[in-house]
Each structure stands twice: as C-alpha cells, then as structure tokens.
Design a protein around this motif. Structure first.
Motif, PDB file in Angstrom:
ATOM      1  N   ASP A 137       9.262 -18.604 -11.114  1.00  0.00           N
ATOM      2  CA  ASP A 137       9.974 -19.691 -10.447  1.00  0.00           C
ATOM      3  C   ASP A 137      10.152 -20.919 -11.325  1.00  0.00           C
ATOM      4  O   ASP A 137      10.453 -22.009 -10.826  1.00  0.00           O
ATOM      5  CB  ASP A 137       9.292 -20.071  -9.129  1.00  0.00           C
ATOM      6  CG  ASP A 137       7.855 -20.554  -9.308  1.00  0.00           C
ATOM      7  OD1 ASP A 137       7.253 -20.290 -10.364  1.00  0.00           O
ATOM      8  OD2 ASP A 137       7.333 -21.183  -8.357  1.00  0.00           O
ATOM      9  N   HIS A 138      10.004 -20.758 -12.643  1.00  0.00           N
ATOM     10  CA  HIS A 138      10.370 -21.836 -13.569  1.00  0.00           C
ATOM     11  C   HIS A 138      11.871 -22.067 -13.456  1.00  0.00           C
ATOM     12  O   HIS A 138      12.654 -21.134 -13.334  1.00  0.00           O
ATOM     13  CB  HIS A 138       9.990 -21.441 -15.002  1.00  0.00           C
ATOM     14  CG  HIS A 138      10.116 -22.554 -15.989  1.00  0.00           C
ATOM     15  ND1 HIS A 138      11.337 -23.005 -16.446  1.00  0.00           N
ATOM     16  CD2 HIS A 138       9.175 -23.303 -16.628  1.00  0.00           C
ATOM     17  CE1 HIS A 138      11.143 -23.983 -17.322  1.00  0.00           C
ATOM     18  NE2 HIS A 138       9.840 -24.186 -17.434  1.00  0.00           N
ATOM     19  N   VAL A 139      12.294 -23.324 -13.499  1.00  0.00           N
ATOM     20  CA  VAL A 139      13.707 -23.641 -13.313  1.00  0.00           C
ATOM     21  C   VAL A 139      14.593 -22.904 -14.312  1.00  0.00           C
ATOM     22  O   VAL A 139      15.679 -22.424 -13.963  1.00  0.00           O
ATOM     23  CB  VAL A 139      13.930 -25.168 -13.384  1.00  0.00           C
ATOM     24  CG1 VAL A 139      13.544 -25.749 -14.732  1.00  0.00           C
ATOM     25  CG2 VAL A 139      15.372 -25.515 -13.048  1.00  0.00           C
ATOM     26  N   ALA A 140      14.140 -22.771 -15.559  1.00  0.00           N
ATOM     27  CA  ALA A 140      14.954 -22.081 -16.560  1.00  0.00           C
ATOM     28  C   ALA A 140      15.102 -20.607 -16.230  1.00  0.00           C
ATOM     29  O   ALA A 140      16.185 -20.020 -16.390  1.00  0.00           O
ATOM     30  CB  ALA A 140      14.340 -22.254 -17.943  1.00  0.00           C
ATOM     31  N   ALA A 141      14.035 -19.978 -15.753  1.00  0.00           N
ATOM     32  CA  ALA A 141      14.099 -18.559 -15.387  1.00  0.00           C
ATOM     33  C   ALA A 141      15.076 -18.347 -14.240  1.00  0.00           C
ATOM     34  O   ALA A 141      15.836 -17.371 -14.228  1.00  0.00           O
ATOM     35  CB  ALA A 141      12.713 -18.050 -15.011  1.00  0.00           C
ATOM     36  N   LEU A 142      15.088 -19.258 -13.285  1.00  0.00           N
ATOM     37  CA  LEU A 142      16.004 -19.123 -12.155  1.00  0.00           C
ATOM     38  C   LEU A 142      17.449 -19.297 -12.588  1.00  0.00           C
ATOM     39  O   LEU A 142      18.345 -18.593 -12.103  1.00  0.00           O
ATOM     40  CB  LEU A 142      15.634 -20.132 -11.069  1.00  0.00           C
ATOM     41  CG  LEU A 142      14.282 -19.875 -10.397  1.00  0.00           C
ATOM     42  CD1 LEU A 142      13.904 -21.034  -9.493  1.00  0.00           C
ATOM     43  CD2 LEU A 142      14.307 -18.577  -9.607  1.00  0.00           C
ATOM     44  N   PHE A 143      17.707 -20.223 -13.511  1.00  0.00           N
ATOM     45  CA  PHE A 143      19.060 -20.370 -14.034  1.00  0.00           C
ATOM     46  C   PHE A 143      19.475 -19.123 -14.812  1.00  0.00           C
ATOM     47  O   PHE A 143      20.629 -18.689 -14.748  1.00  0.00           O
ATOM     48  CB  PHE A 143      19.149 -21.607 -14.927  1.00  0.00           C
ATOM     49  CG  PHE A 143      19.205 -22.908 -14.175  1.00  0.00           C
ATOM     50  CD1 PHE A 143      19.532 -22.945 -12.841  1.00  0.00           C
ATOM     51  CD2 PHE A 143      18.934 -24.095 -14.816  1.00  0.00           C
ATOM     52  CE1 PHE A 143      19.586 -24.151 -12.143  1.00  0.00           C
ATOM     53  CE2 PHE A 143      18.993 -25.307 -14.146  1.00  0.00           C
ATOM     54  CZ  PHE A 143      19.323 -25.338 -12.801  1.00  0.00           C
ATOM     55  N   GLU A 144      18.534 -18.532 -15.548  1.00  0.00           N
ATOM     56  CA  GLU A 144      18.836 -17.285 -16.266  1.00  0.00           C
ATOM     57  C   GLU A 144      19.189 -16.167 -15.285  1.00  0.00           C
ATOM     58  O   GLU A 144      20.103 -15.367 -15.540  1.00  0.00           O
ATOM     59  CB  GLU A 144      17.632 -16.876 -17.117  1.00  0.00           C
ATOM     60  CG  GLU A 144      17.432 -17.752 -18.340  1.00  0.00           C
ATOM     61  CD  GLU A 144      16.115 -17.460 -19.057  1.00  0.00           C
ATOM     62  OE1 GLU A 144      15.274 -16.740 -18.488  1.00  0.00           O
ATOM     63  OE2 GLU A 144      15.946 -17.961 -20.166  1.00  0.00           O
ATOM     64  N   ILE A 145      18.477 -16.101 -14.179  1.00  0.00           N
ATOM     65  CA  ILE A 145      18.749 -15.064 -13.194  1.00  0.00           C
ATOM     66  C   ILE A 145      20.134 -15.265 -12.583  1.00  0.00           C
ATOM     67  O   ILE A 145      20.904 -14.306 -12.425  1.00  0.00           O
ATOM     68  CB  ILE A 145      17.657 -15.052 -12.105  1.00  0.00           C
ATOM     69  CG1 ILE A 145      16.321 -14.592 -12.703  1.00  0.00           C
ATOM     70  CG2 ILE A 145      18.071 -14.133 -10.951  1.00  0.00           C
ATOM     71  CD1 ILE A 145      15.129 -14.941 -11.856  1.00  0.00           C
ATOM     72  N   MET A 146      20.479 -16.512 -12.247  1.00  0.00           N
ATOM     73  CA  MET A 146      21.814 -16.778 -11.731  1.00  0.00           C
ATOM     74  C   MET A 146      22.877 -16.364 -12.745  1.00  0.00           C
ATOM     75  O   MET A 146      23.901 -15.767 -12.376  1.00  0.00           O
ATOM     76  CB  MET A 146      21.964 -18.255 -11.374  1.00  0.00           C
ATOM     77  CG  MET A 146      21.247 -18.683 -10.109  1.00  0.00           C
ATOM     78  SD  MET A 146      21.823 -17.830  -8.598  1.00  0.00           S
ATOM     79  CE  MET A 146      23.582 -18.235  -8.590  1.00  0.00           C
ATOM     80  N   GLU A 147      22.637 -16.664 -14.007  1.00  0.00           N
ATOM     81  CA  GLU A 147      23.575 -16.249 -15.049  1.00  0.00           C
ATOM     82  C   GLU A 147      23.745 -14.728 -15.051  1.00  0.00           C
ATOM     83  O   GLU A 147      24.881 -14.208 -15.110  1.00  0.00           O
ATOM     84  CB  GLU A 147      23.074 -16.712 -16.417  1.00  0.00           C
ATOM     85  CG  GLU A 147      23.951 -16.268 -17.577  1.00  0.00           C
ATOM     86  CD  GLU A 147      23.267 -16.386 -18.928  1.00  0.00           C
ATOM     87  OE1 GLU A 147      23.937 -16.103 -19.938  1.00  0.00           O
ATOM     88  OE2 GLU A 147      22.069 -16.737 -18.973  1.00  0.00           O
ATOM     89  N   MET A 148      22.636 -14.002 -14.978  1.00  0.00           N
ATOM     90  CA  MET A 148      22.708 -12.544 -15.025  1.00  0.00           C
ATOM     91  C   MET A 148      23.399 -11.974 -13.785  1.00  0.00           C
ATOM     92  O   MET A 148      24.135 -10.983 -13.875  1.00  0.00           O
ATOM     93  CB  MET A 148      21.312 -11.950 -15.197  1.00  0.00           C
ATOM     94  CG  MET A 148      20.758 -12.143 -16.604  1.00  0.00           C
ATOM     95  SD  MET A 148      19.177 -11.293 -16.880  1.00  0.00           S
ATOM     96  CE  MET A 148      18.039 -12.497 -16.196  1.00  0.00           C
ATOM     97  N   LEU A 149      23.189 -12.584 -12.631  1.00  0.00           N
ATOM     98  CA  LEU A 149      23.879 -12.127 -11.426  1.00  0.00           C
ATOM     99  C   LEU A 149      25.390 -12.263 -11.590  1.00  0.00           C
ATOM    100  O   LEU A 149      26.158 -11.386 -11.165  1.00  0.00           O
ATOM    101  CB  LEU A 149      23.404 -12.927 -10.204  1.00  0.00           C
ATOM    102  CG  LEU A 149      21.948 -12.733  -9.774  1.00  0.00           C
ATOM    103  CD1 LEU A 149      21.625 -13.641  -8.596  1.00  0.00           C
ATOM    104  CD2 LEU A 149      21.654 -11.281  -9.429  1.00  0.00           C
TER     105      LEU A 149
END
Length: 209
Positions: A137-149
C-alpha cells in the motif's frame, strides 16, 4: 507485482495498442510512481524536463503543474533531491510523511486496508514479489498498479473500483500533506502535479465507470 519505477517512467511500452488518452494516463502514473518510489536520478529528471507542456499558460492546472515540475527537474540536482527524499520519507526512524494507505486510513501500518488491498490484488492476478519487503500500500506501488491496469486494458469499471478503494480514499490527503511538508521543496511540485492529476482522474473514472 513490483516494477522498477525509474525504468518504467521512460521505457515501458503498452502491452496493447492504447488510445492516446489511456497512454497519457499510464504515463502520468508511471512518472508519479517513479518520483515517489525513490529519489529520481538524472535520466528521469531529464525525461520529465523534456516533456511537452504546451498549454500550461491557459489555466489548465494539470499542464501548469507539469510545467512547474518540469522546471523543478532542471533546477534541482539529484543529490539535493535525494537528501530531501530521505528527510520526507525515510528519516532517522521515520520520515516526515508516511506514504502508506493503511497509515492514512487507520493511523497504523499493516492494518485492514492492506489486507483488503492484498485480496483485490490477488483477484486481479497480481502475485507479490517476496524479495520486496515493503507493504503493497505504498503510494508508489499503487500508482504502478494503476499504470499496469491501464496498460493491460483492464475495463475502466475495474480500474475505477480499484482506484476508489485503494487510491482515491486517501491519496489526496497524502499529496496535500506533501505539498505542505516542512522539508518539501522539489517535492512540492510533485505534490501539485499529483494532486491535479488525481483530481482529474477521479472525475474521469467517475464519468466512465
């Protein structure tokens, strides 16, 4: 699940051919993830500094904030940004900010929001890289996940559900805190750009979901 944000910001190609609007969304998530995952190195600063920011003078907050970030990437050197990043997010024991969803939603790390995030990641087909000890739930990890989606062309409805549950529920508060952090200089421009994008993204997903 984890990717190298610094590399993704400049080299990752869409898995499918994306419309320009979707490619732009993915690119912005990639840039924000890279800047928040670790202190940026010179190639990333050069990449952001060279982005086309035409239209930033017409009142468009996203383009204006990107223009300010682009200028900051030319004004600050990697060493000074690394020192700022350390003070903001690492510190001695703890940085000025705690960039985790559980912290912002409950006041504690490793709480129920992280468990719910892990359940949703599993349903979406993401597997945790056990070599990374940092919570998902690190903010960068969540942004990476949104990018991958976006790059995987996951339906917008699923993107919106993930965003609402795990990003929009706290990220605006985090970015506001970053903008007002005592130790923020370069990262103030990151916070402004991130806030402008998240505001636009919330409206986009709300209209298209």
């Amino acid at each position: 699940m984890q990717t190298s944000s610094q590399e993704a910001a400049t080299t990752q190609e869409p898995i499918v051919s994306l419309p320009e609007e979707q490619a732009r969304r993915a690119g912005i998530y990639s840039i924000l993830a890279a800047l928040l995952r670790a202190a940026p190195e010179q190639p990333l600063l050069d990449h952001i500094g060279g982005l086309d920011v035409a239209g930033g003078d017409n009142g468009n907050e996203l383009l204006l904030s990107l223009s300010m970030l682009s200028l900051a990437c030319g004004d600050f050197d990697p060493r000074s940004i690394a020192s700022e990043y350390h003070d903001l997010f690492i510190g001695i024991g703890r940085g000025e900010l705690v960039p985790y969803g559980s912290w912002y939603q409950t006041g504690y790390l490793m709480e129920k929001p992280l468990s719910e995030l892990r359940d949703d990641l599993k349903r979406l087909g993401f597997a945790r890289d056990e070599s990374h000890k940092e919570p998902e739930d690190h903010v960068a990890a969540l942004f990476e996940i949104m990018e991958m989606l976006i790059l995987d062309a996951v339906p917008v409805e699923q993107q919106a559900a993930f965003y609402d549950a795990h990003v929009g529920s706290w990220c605006s508060k985090f970015l506001a805190d970053l903008a007002n952090a005592q130790g923020a200089t370069f990262y103030r421009s990151v916070a402004r750009f991130g806030s402008a994008f998240c505001d636009l993204e919330s409206r986009y997903l709300g209209m298209n979901a």
